[in-house]
Write a protein that holds these residues in place. Structure first.
Motif, short mmCIF file in Angstrom:
data_model
loop_
_atom_site.label_atom_id
_atom_site.label_comp_id
_atom_site.label_asym_id
_atom_site.label_seq_id
_atom_site.Cartn_x
_atom_site.Cartn_y
_atom_site.Cartn_z
N MET A 1 0.10 3.80 7.13
CA MET A 1 0.27 3.40 5.74
C MET A 1 1.53 2.55 5.58
SD MET A 1 -0.81 7.03 4.06
CE MET A 1 -0.55 6.64 2.36
N LYS B 1 0.97 -0.90 6.89
CA LYS B 1 0.14 -1.72 6.01
C LYS B 1 0.96 -2.39 4.91
CE LYS B 1 -4.06 -1.67 3.34
NZ LYS B 1 -5.43 -1.25 3.59
N THR C 1 -2.05 2.16 -1.48
CA THR C 1 -1.30 2.70 -0.34
C THR C 1 0.09 3.12 -0.79
OG1 THR C 1 -2.54 1.32 1.20
CG2 THR C 1 -0.47 2.23 1.98
#
Length: 58
Positions: free
Chosen positions: A46, A49, A22
């Motif tokens: 993203m 995360k 990521t």
């Protein structure tokens, strides 16, 4: 379109492979590196995360 500046503040060492990928997908390779990415829901996901490894700069 609007953009967001994202800065990597912590090392990816010791974190799962999906989080490392990521960071790479965001364009982050080194600590203190800043990238400018466009502001859309997928990029925000993203960032969410790996929120413990990055910060968003104004």
């Amino acid at each position: 379109m609007a953009t967001i500046k994202v800065k990597q503040i912590k090392s990816k060492i010791g974190y799962p492979v999906d989080q490392k990928r990521t960071l790479e997908a965001l364009g982050l390779r080194k600590i203190s590196q800043v990238v400018e990415v466009e502001d859309n829901p997928s990029i925000r996901g993203m960032i969410r995360k790996v929120h413990h490894l990055v910060t968003v700069i104004d």
